[in-house]
Design an enzyme around this catalytic site. Structure first.
Site, PDB file in Angstrom:
ATOM      1  N   GLU A 231      61.720  19.794 -20.174  1.00 25.12           N
ATOM      2  CA  GLU A 231      62.340  18.538 -19.727  1.00 25.12           C
ATOM      3  C   GLU A 231      63.840  18.522 -19.985  1.00 25.12           C
ATOM      4  OE1 GLU A 231      60.502  15.214 -21.738  1.00 25.12           O
ATOM      5  OE2 GLU A 231      60.291  16.298 -23.608  1.00 25.12           O
TER       6      GLU A 231
ATOM      7  N   HIS B  85      60.616   3.082 -20.679  1.00 26.97           N
ATOM      8  CA  HIS B  85      59.289   2.964 -21.279  1.00 26.97           C
ATOM      9  C   HIS B  85      58.586   1.652 -21.004  1.00 26.97           C
ATOM     10  CE1 HIS B  85      58.427   6.845 -22.680  1.00 26.97           C
ATOM     11  NE2 HIS B  85      59.729   6.989 -22.541  1.00 26.97           N
TER      12      HIS B  85
ATOM     13  N   ARG C 173      50.869  10.231 -25.383  1.00 28.78           N
ATOM     14  CA  ARG C 173      52.167   9.947 -26.030  1.00 28.78           C
ATOM     15  C   ARG C 173      51.885   9.295 -27.390  1.00 28.78           C
ATOM     16  NH1 ARG C 173      53.757   8.358 -20.514  1.00 28.78           N
ATOM     17  NH2 ARG C 173      55.680   9.443 -19.975  1.00 28.78           N
TER      18      ARG C 173
ATOM     19  N   CYS D 261      53.796  16.297 -16.087  1.00 28.48           N
ATOM     20  CA  CYS D 261      53.331  15.009 -16.617  1.00 28.48           C
ATOM     21  C   CYS D 261      54.376  13.915 -16.463  1.00 28.48           C
ATOM     22  CB  CYS D 261      52.897  15.151 -18.070  1.00 28.48           C
ATOM     23  SG  CYS D 261      54.251  15.618 -19.161  1.00 28.48           S
TER      24      CYS D 261
ATOM     25  N   ARG E 124      50.694  15.155 -27.515  1.00 29.39           N
ATOM     26  CA  ARG E 124      52.113  15.498 -27.679  1.00 29.39           C
ATOM     27  C   ARG E 124      52.599  14.995 -29.035  1.00 29.39           C
ATOM     28  NH1 ARG E 124      56.552  13.032 -23.683  1.00 29.39           N
ATOM     29  NH2 ARG E 124      56.188  11.176 -24.950  1.00 29.39           N
TER      30      ARG E 124
ATOM     31  N   ASN F 195      60.654  13.172 -15.990  1.00 30.17           N
ATOM     32  CA  ASN F 195      61.417  11.937 -16.261  1.00 30.17           C
ATOM     33  C   ASN F 195      62.724  12.286 -16.961  1.00 30.17           C
ATOM     34  OD1 ASN F 195      59.073  10.817 -15.421  1.00 30.17           O
ATOM     35  ND2 ASN F 195      58.394  10.122 -17.428  1.00 30.17           N
ATOM     36  N   ASP F 196      62.602  13.156 -17.957  1.00 33.27           N
ATOM     37  CA  ASP F 196      63.814  13.562 -18.670  1.00 33.27           C
ATOM     38  C   ASP F 196      64.571  14.644 -17.925  1.00 33.27           C
ATOM     39  OD1 ASP F 196      64.097  11.952 -21.008  1.00 33.27           O
ATOM     40  OD2 ASP F 196      62.209  12.799 -21.684  1.00 33.27           O
TER      41      ASP F 196
ATOM     42  N   ARG G 103      68.011   7.500 -17.609  1.00 29.40           N
ATOM     43  CA  ARG G 103      66.809   7.056 -16.899  1.00 29.40           C
ATOM     44  C   ARG G 103      66.513   5.572 -17.078  1.00 29.40           C
ATOM     45  NH1 ARG G 103      62.078  10.149 -20.358  1.00 29.40           N
ATOM     46  NH2 ARG G 103      60.694   8.407 -20.055  1.00 29.40           N
TER      47      ARG G 103
HETATM   48  C1  PEP Z   1      58.962  13.102 -19.193  1.00 29.54           C
HETATM   49  O1  PEP Z   1      60.070  13.149 -19.725  1.00 29.54           O
HETATM   50  O2  PEP Z   1      58.755  13.374 -17.991  1.00 29.54           O
HETATM   51  C2  PEP Z   1      57.780  12.720 -19.976  1.00 29.54           C
HETATM   52  C3  PEP Z   1      56.569  12.804 -19.483  1.00 29.54           C
HETATM   53  O3  PEP Z   1      57.981  12.262 -21.234  1.00 29.54           O
HETATM   54  P1  PEP Z   1      58.502  10.794 -21.598  1.00 29.54           P
HETATM   55  O4  PEP Z   1      58.492   9.974 -20.338  1.00 29.54           O
HETATM   56  O5  PEP Z   1      57.582  10.273 -22.641  1.00 29.54           O
HETATM   57  O6  PEP Z   1      59.883  11.059 -22.116  1.00 29.54           O
HETATM   58 MG    MG Z   2      60.269  13.136 -21.834  1.00 29.96          MG
END
Ligand code: PEP
Ligand code: MG
Length: 602
Positions: free
Chosen positions: A454, A212, A319, A525, A355, A477-478, A488
């Site tokens: 995800e 993050h 977010r 996303c 979200r 990402n997840d 990650r």
């Molecule tokens: C993801 O997991 O791709 C996502 C967009 O959510 P975050 O990065 O906030 O977990």
């Molecule tokens: Mg995510």
């Protein structure tokens, strides 16, 4: 511009030397841009406490030094408490009473003094060791409240150690000159509250492209390099640094020639950005006439203004957890409504996907008691947390519903892994609607509802999940971290975090297929959507809605306007035959190199 090989090293390297261009260290470039500036270390890093053996005659002085540091810490905490009482009120200021009690804890103090005397070691070292031991013991306690005191203890310990080392706490919200912030890690709350004018770059020891800190750096458009690991110790406060957030390079104490050459690069970077801007308002359309919908991911409502004026796109991911960070109390319905309404109204006539709260993982909120999981990414996160705390969830659902009358709103539930979770989330949404009906409060009855895909289980079950919702949003990402079992946020295994891994392409393909088979729409996303090398794959897989950090929009648009959809589909066919991430990546590199060679720096 993008880096031809962004393959991550699994440990940061240090090369170069002081005689030539300074010390060059490499990490993971997570937010593009080059800056030159002065280093400012923030936060104390417990692993960086030196062990010093004392001569017998030094022991008394060391004990006195420790007691002085405790006294200074106590005075500072009294001051902080008084300031908090003034600004936040007496109730919230009480959290500092717990901190004050810690610096006056006689059992702890005696243990430290005794160890300094018996083992003849410096106070920082002994104190840090004792605190670590307390921390380990607390971690075993089966009581969330007590375990949550760990953060307070670490906070107080850092203050005492800073005082022992004669360092001052840095207030990142107010800097008096431009600085490149250096830290072991930065919490979402550190980054969210940073002085945006004066923080011109970050360098952290930990982190990865989708941690993050990295996402915040991109959304704030601040060049950043993360994951430089132990090389962090080579940077001293006040050092001149060159930070290249695209290549993931930091040059410490550069010589004149290096500085000059980077100044030239900064100039050409600015010119290149201007060139991209000239296309910012042109349609996002492939050479064979396919329209692609781009949107922006935001963390903070304030980002909307420039997104609307620069790109005129909607918000594909808001977010909301950042509203809950840096607050002494959870935001109430009216506060949330105000934040959502601002975004929804400011971006209108474009739409906003809001979200619901996704805390846990590497997003923590100090004032919310989230159980400290052994493995936070596999624990009480996102929808799991919300379903376990309907009191918090219902307030957010009501606020989102109420915001839906002020523009075009869609709601998105994160981290879904089962149908039961979707059903429960929908039940709460229904309950929120019923409450608003009973109170005569308006909302949009036709607001689209979506889930994030995800978790691999959800990806594999997409055909069963589709009937419950209006859309899917792929959170790559997840999805990548869970599919490859590679945290990650951990730079040690960043090499395994492979967005181009064939398993990811197959998962996405199935999700897209399931969505279209049920007449549902699907967007993406995750950070993959803003990664130029991977965008041809994403389009070829059939995803025509891409939401990304706003800084990437110009670049991605430029790329899309130079490629043909049928070629992207052909690329996917070839990628589906590959066995390794490297093979897929090579295909993508060749593709982008061919259609948009100017995206690669010379
Ligand atoms: C993801 O997991 O791709 C996502 C967009 O959510 P975050 O990065 O906030 O977990
Ligand atoms: Mg995510």
């Amino acid at each position: 511009m993008l880096s031809k090989s962004s393959s991550k090293t699994n440990s940061a390297r240090t090369d170069g030397n002081l005689q030539s261009e300074g010390v060059r260290v490499s990490g993971i470039g997570v937010s593009a841009g080059i800056v030159i500036g002065e280093a400012l270390h923030v936060g104390h890093d417990g692993s960086n406490v030196e062990e010093i053996v004392l001569a017998p005659e030094e022991v008394d002085d060391e004990v006195a030094r420790f007691q002085e540091a405790l006294k200074a810490s106590e005075e500072q905490l009294e001051e902080v408490r008084a300031r908090a009482a003034e600004v936040l009120g007496e109730k919230d200021a009480r959290i500092f009473d717990a901190h004050l009690m810690l610096v006056a804890d006689q059992v702890l103090i005696e243990e430290v003094i005794e160890t300094i005397r018996n083992e003849r070691r410096n106070a920082e070292f002994v104190f840090n060791q004792v605190i670590e031991r307390y921390g380990q013991a607390l971690k075993q306690v089966d009581d969330t409240y007590i375990r949550d005191r760990l953060a307070d203890i670490r906070d107080v310990a850092d203050r005492v150690i800073r005082n022992l080392k004669g360092e001052k706490a840095v207030d990142l919200t107010r800097l008096d000159a431009p600085k490149i912030v250096i830290a072991r890690d930065l919490s979402p709350s550190d980054t969210a509250s940073m002085d945006r004018e004066n923080v011109i770059g970050f360098v952290t020891a930990l982190g990865s492209r989708t941690s993050h800190t990295a996402i915040m750096a991109r959304s704030m458009n601040i060049p950043a390099v993360v994951g430089i690991m132990d090389a962090l110790d080579q940077i001293r406060n006040g050092d001149e640094l060159i930070l290249d957030g695209l290549k993931g390079v930091v040059i410490i104490r550069p010589d004149d020639e290096t500085r000059q050459s980077y100044k030239e690069r900064i100039k050409s970077q600015i010119e290149w950005l201007k060139k991209i801007e000239t296309e910012a308002t042109l349609p996002t359309e492939t050479t064979d006439g396919f329209r692609v919908q781009l949107a922006a991911n935001i963390e903070l409502p304030e980002e909307v203004e420039s997104i609307r004026s620069s790109y005129g796109v909607g918000i594909g991911l808001f977010r909301t957890e950042y509203l809950f960070i840096n607050q002494t109390e959870l935001p109430n319905e009216e506060q949330q409504l105000a934040a959502y309404r601002k975004v929804v109204e400011d971006i209108y006539p474009e739409s906003t996907i809001i979200r619901t709260l996704d805390i846990g993982g590497d997003k923590f909120i100090s004032n919310l008691r989230v159980p400290s999981d052994l493995n936070p990414f596999l624990g009480m996160r996102a929808i799991r947390f919300c379903l376990s705390r309907p009191d918090i969830f219902m307030i957010q659902l009501r606020a989102i519903l109420r915001a839906s009358t002020h523009g075009k709103v869609r709601i998105l539930f994160p981290m879904i892994s089962t149908i039961e979770e979707v059903q429960q989330a929908l039940d709460y949404l229904q309950q929120a609607r019923a409450e608003l009906d009973a109170e005569g409060i308006h909302y949009n009855r036709h607001m689209d509802v979506g889930i994030m895909i995800e978790v691999p289980a959800a990806a594999l079950l997409a055909d069963q999940l589709a009937p419950y919702v209006d859309f899917f949003s792929l959170g790559t990402n997840d999805l990548i971290q869970y599919a490859l079992a590679a945290d990650r946020a951990n730079p040690d295994i960043a090499y395994l975090y492979q967005p181009s891994h064939p398993s990811i392409i197959r998962l996405i393909k199935d999700v897209v297929h399931a969505a279209y088979a049920h007449g549902k729409w699907v967007s993406i996303c995750g950070e993959m959507a803003g990664e130029p090398l991977l965008v041809p794959l994403v389009l070829g897989l059939g995803i025509h809605e891409l939401s990304m950090g706003a800084v990437s929009i110009g670049l991605i648009k430029r790329l899309i306007r130079r490629m043909a959809m049928h070629e992207a589909e052909h690329l996917v066919e070839k990628a589906l035959d590959c066995g390794t991430a490297a093979e897929v990546r090579k295909l993508c590199e060749d593709f982008v190199q061919r259609v948009a060679p100017d995206l690669f720096p010379g």
